[in-house]
Design a protein around this motif. Structure first.
Motif, PDB file in Angstrom:
ATOM      1  N   UNK A 187       0.819  -1.212   0.000  1.00 27.04           N
ATOM      2  CA  UNK A 187       0.000   0.000   0.000  1.00 27.04           C
ATOM      3  C   UNK A 187       0.851   1.261   0.000  1.00 27.04           C
ATOM      4  N   UNK A 188       0.325   2.301  -0.604  1.00 25.71           N
ATOM      5  CA  UNK A 188       1.034   3.563  -0.642  1.00 25.71           C
ATOM      6  C   UNK A 188       0.086   4.707  -0.953  1.00 25.71           C
ATOM      7  N   UNK A 246      -4.626   1.017  -2.477  1.00 23.88           N
ATOM      8  CA  UNK A 246      -5.185   0.470  -1.243  1.00 23.88           C
ATOM      9  C   UNK A 246      -6.037  -0.783  -1.445  1.00 23.88           C
ATOM     10  N   UNK A 247      -5.885  -1.453  -2.606  1.00 30.46           N
ATOM     11  CA  UNK A 247      -6.673  -2.658  -2.868  1.00 30.46           C
ATOM     12  C   UNK A 247      -6.029  -3.485  -3.977  1.00 30.46           C
ATOM     13  N   UNK A 248      -6.352  -4.774  -3.981  1.00 34.43           N
ATOM     14  CA  UNK A 248      -5.959  -5.677  -5.064  1.00 34.43           C
ATOM     15  C   UNK A 248      -7.204  -6.443  -5.480  1.00 34.43           C
ATOM     16  N   UNK A 293      -7.517  -6.835   4.718  1.00 30.89           N
ATOM     17  CA  UNK A 293      -8.718  -7.644   4.875  1.00 30.89           C
ATOM     18  C   UNK A 293      -9.021  -8.254   3.516  1.00 30.89           C
ATOM     19  N   UNK A 294      -9.273  -9.548   3.498  1.00 32.33           N
ATOM     20  CA  UNK A 294      -9.745 -10.203   2.281  1.00 32.33           C
ATOM     21  C   UNK A 294     -11.252 -10.342   2.420  1.00 32.33           C
ATOM     22  N   UNK A 331      -8.296  -5.495   0.652  1.00 36.29           N
ATOM     23  CA  UNK A 331      -8.341  -4.058   0.972  1.00 36.29           C
ATOM     24  C   UNK A 331      -7.329  -3.739   2.056  1.00 36.29           C
ATOM     25  N   UNK A 332      -6.683  -2.588   1.945  1.00 35.19           N
ATOM     26  CA  UNK A 332      -5.742  -2.139   2.969  1.00 35.19           C
ATOM     27  C   UNK A 332      -6.448  -2.025   4.289  1.00 35.19           C
TER      28      UNK A 332
END
Length: 187
Positions: free
Chosen positions: A28-29, A81-83, A158-159, A182-183
């Motif tokens: 995250x960044x 902030x997410x994948x 959190x997945x 999510x971050x």
């Protein structure tokens, strides 16, 4: 309404890829756009996961996300902030749902939810939360947007595995399942 049932193979690979990330906080960044922001995002993700950028080329100045490919050939969309995996993200789905078919589609979502949850448990273990999308313990940004929700905590993330919440009395374009990372400050 039309429905489809797919092989779980792509979801199995994507869930395994997500399970292998040990510390999500390294991904995250700041939400930067343009070439410098994308290069920084890609560098963080590659360093933390070993995934590789999916395509070289020019970066649009408005870009804020980029695709990366895992060793299992899953394409992951990385945001600051997410994948989001670009796999089918669920073995069952419906589309072209008419206003009079919403109740039937919801019944089918409910019927297929246990299988989707069992598949996720194989990779991520037991979730810390499983419940309806309108549960008051769910933060407001997620409440009412999901029919079902399961959450797993990992370092820095959190997945979420979730099922679509359909709009009653309206035509709905799609319904099904998805999962995203999510971050998070909690882990």
């Amino acid at each position: 309404m039309k429905t489809q049932l797919r092989s779980p193979d792509e979801d199995v690979r994507a869930m395994a890829d997500l399970a292998e990330v040990g510390d999500w906080s390294r991904l995250w960044g700041p939400p930067q756009t343009g070439p410098a922001g994308i290069r920084a995002l890609v560098a963080r993700v590659v360093a933390a996961t070993g995934w590789q950028p999916w395509a070289p080329g020019d970066i649009d100045p408005a870009e804020y996300a980029w695709g990366l490919v895992t060793p299992r050939e899953t394409v992951m969309l990385a945001l600051p902030d997410a994948v989001l995996p670009e796999s089918p993200r669920g073995t069952w789905s419906a589309y072209n749902i008419g206003a009079d078919e919403v109740a039937d589609a919801e019944d089918l979502i409910d019927d297929h939810w246990p299988d989707q949850l069992a598949l996720a448990r194989q990779h991520w273990g037991d979730p810390v939360f499983v419940g309806p999308g309108n549960d008051p313990r769910i933060p407001g940004e997620w409440r009412e947007r999901r029919r079902h929700l399961a959450v797993w905590l990992r370092p820095g993330a959190e997945i979420h595995l979730y099922a679509t919440r359909l709009l009653p009395g309206e035509a709905n374009p799609t319904a099904g399942f998805a999962y995203s990372v999510y971050a998070s400050e909690v882990a």
